[in-house]
Design an enzyme around this catalytic site. Structure first.
Site, short mmCIF file in Angstrom:
data_model
loop_
_atom_site.label_atom_id
_atom_site.label_comp_id
_atom_site.label_asym_id
_atom_site.label_seq_id
_atom_site.Cartn_x
_atom_site.Cartn_y
_atom_site.Cartn_z
N ARG A 121 -18.67 52.45 1.82
CA ARG A 121 -18.95 50.96 2.17
C ARG A 121 -19.59 51.52 3.47
NH1 ARG A 121 -14.33 50.53 -0.99
NH2 ARG A 121 -15.06 49.53 -3.35
N LYS A 143 -32.35 48.18 10.15
CA LYS A 143 -33.03 48.01 9.17
C LYS A 143 -33.23 49.76 8.32
CE LYS A 143 -35.90 44.09 8.89
NZ LYS A 143 -36.82 43.78 8.84
N GLU A 185 -47.44 50.97 16.30
CA GLU A 185 -46.59 49.78 16.62
C GLU A 185 -46.43 49.64 17.79
OE1 GLU A 185 -44.85 48.55 13.50
OE2 GLU A 185 -45.05 50.16 12.82
N LYS A 227 -38.56 45.59 21.25
CA LYS A 227 -37.44 45.50 19.86
C LYS A 227 -36.12 45.21 19.98
CE LYS A 227 -37.18 46.78 15.56
NZ LYS A 227 -37.05 47.92 14.63
N GLU A 237 -33.05 38.23 10.51
CA GLU A 237 -34.30 37.59 10.53
C GLU A 237 -34.70 36.50 9.73
OE1 GLU A 237 -37.31 41.24 9.46
OE2 GLU A 237 -38.56 39.40 8.35
N ARG A 241 -37.40 37.49 14.31
CA ARG A 241 -37.55 39.14 14.39
C ARG A 241 -38.59 39.22 12.70
NH1 ARG A 241 -33.27 43.28 12.58
NH2 ARG A 241 -34.91 45.34 12.54
N ASN A 245 -43.32 41.94 11.89
CA ASN A 245 -44.22 42.17 10.17
C ASN A 245 -45.43 41.77 10.74
OD1 ASN A 245 -41.47 42.93 9.30
ND2 ASN A 245 -41.21 40.85 8.83
N HIS A 248 -48.28 43.71 8.29
CA HIS A 248 -47.40 44.81 7.85
C HIS A 248 -47.50 44.23 6.29
CE1 HIS A 248 -46.04 46.80 11.01
NE2 HIS A 248 -45.02 47.39 10.61
N HIS A 252 -48.29 47.11 4.06
CA HIS A 252 -47.47 47.53 3.03
C HIS A 252 -48.47 47.68 1.44
CE1 HIS A 252 -43.42 46.12 5.38
NE2 HIS A 252 -44.21 48.07 4.94
N HIS A 264 -47.72 55.53 7.96
CA HIS A 264 -47.70 54.55 7.70
C HIS A 264 -48.43 53.27 9.29
CE1 HIS A 264 -45.04 50.71 7.92
NE2 HIS A 264 -44.75 50.42 9.47
#
Ligand code: NAD
Ligand code: ZN
Length: 364
Positions: A121, A143, A185, A227, A237, A241, A245, A248, A252, A264
């Protein structure tokens, strides 16, 4: 050397950007509550280059350490690799007080971070990024996750590393293609937050492409500041935030279509061009800015046209599966001039088709 502290609900992430950081990792881990074992998770390429150095450095501080390497590449961000890693953690009897260390690029840190988020956990982890992509983006922000058949990064968790140690010297062994992918990026951060930083990229193009260490150190530090600032303002987000993206959604989709044959950052470069075209259609970006974006991406070795013809309908369908869909409507991050963003949820499919077509090989 730069030290930044990222505050998040689970405490602070200490970030150090320092040439030779890899030789201090043991010392930094030992400064905190020393774990009984550190599992260094890496990929086979990075293990060859830096694995022993990191393992020895940790062992010298009296901490048990084990090296675990996955095959390189995005295909390793998978349920099967995750299971293999869990099995290894079980064999090593890693308990709640154990620590994982992600040594590598974003693939390694996403998988390792997710394993750390879910093992018992949640146990502590740290990142030592070795790609530019990870130095400027993946190593911070919390993330973590893996890809599944239904999409990229669809299974994941927010889990912040305790410590991020960036050694820009690792970039000296990084292939030029991966340096360029990471720069996507960096350019994204400039486009969404800092127009002056875009000009800085243009001015320092030669030094950046030569992987000149002082320039790269400055580039990494500026990216991490951006960032950290964005993530601190909206960790989960719910709002701001989402600007990270930018490029993206279509990026993606293209990444999946090429089955990860594109880096990527390369797919994101195409996504950023398409999103710039969308911004132009919405009247928030002018022709000169769109051309400037294409020029700067190309100057840093990034694609602005897909390497093979795209099936526009297929890309469109894949964008519908993107997890940034809210209440059935996709929210698009567009540019409102260079350095500022605007969110739009009123775009129709034909506009998206036109934007995808603008990076299609057959339309170039
Ligand atoms: N969690 C986040 O916030 C976040 C942000 C950005 C990207 N990502 C994820 O990161 C991944 C992409 O990361 P990446 O571009 O770092 O890819 P990667 O981890 O696959 O690394 C790229 C290649 O470089 C090799 N490599 C790594 N370091 C090296 C070095 N110093 N010298 C020589 N070779 C080296 C690797 O073995 C690999 O083959 C994607 O899965 C993306 O979704 C996550
Ligand atoms: Zn990205």
């Amino acid at each position: 050397m730069a030290k930044l502290i990222l505050k998040n609900p689970s405490g602070g992430t200490r970030i150090v950007v320092q040439a030779g950081a890899l030789d201090h990792i043991g010392e930094w881990i030992a400064e905190g509550e020393s774990p009984p074992i550190v599992v260094v998770c890496t990929d086979q390429t990075v293990a060859e280059l830096y694995g022993d150095r990191v393992v020895d450095c940790i062992r010298q501080h009296g901490i048990a350490v084990s090296l675990y390497a996955i095959p390189p590449g995005d295909a390793s961000k998978s349920p099967s690799e995750l299971n293999r890693l869990y099995d290894r953690l079980g064999e090593l009897h890693v308990a709640r007080d154990g620590m994982l260390l992600a040594l590598g690029g974003g693939v390694v840190s996403d998988l390792t971070g997710f394993a750390a988020a879910t093992w018992m956990r949640g146990i502590r982890y740290m990142t030592c990024p070795t790609t530019l992509e990870s130095d400027v983006d993946a190593c911070v922000g919390g993330k973590t996750g893996i890809n599944i058949a239904a999409g990229k990064n669809l299974v994941g968790a927010f889990h912040h590393p305790q410590l991020v140690a960036v050694d820009p010297e690792c970039l000296s062994t990084l292939p030029a293609r991966d340096v360029s992918a990471g720069l996507a990026e960096s350019i994204k951060h400039a486009l969404i937050c800092d127009a002056e930083f875009l000009a800085w990229h243009e001015e320092h193009q030669d030094a950046i492409l030569a992987v000149e260490s002082t320039t790269l150190g400055e580039l990494v530090e500026r990216n991490l500041r951006i960032k950290v600032d964005v993530v601190t303002s909206d960790e989960r987000e719910h709002g701001r935030r989402a600007i990270l993206n930018y490029g993206h959604t279509i990026g993606h989709a293209i990444e999946r279509l090429f089955y990860y044959a594109l880096r990527h950052g390369e797919a994101v470069a195409l996504g950023m061009v398409a999103a710039a075209e969308l911004s132009r259609m919405c009247g928030t970006l002018d022709d000169a800015d769109v051309n400037r974006i294409r020029t700067v991406l190309a100057a840093f070795g990034l694609p602005t046209v897909a390497p093979q013809p795209l099936d526009v309908e297929q890309v469109l369908a894949l964008t519908h599966g993107d997890k940034k869909v809210q209440g059935g409507k996709r929210r698009w991050v567009l540019l409102d001039g260079i350095g500022r963003t605007i969110m739009r949820d009123d775009l129709d499919d034909q506009q998206i088709r036109d934007a995808i077509a603008s990076v299609n090989a057959s339309s170039a």
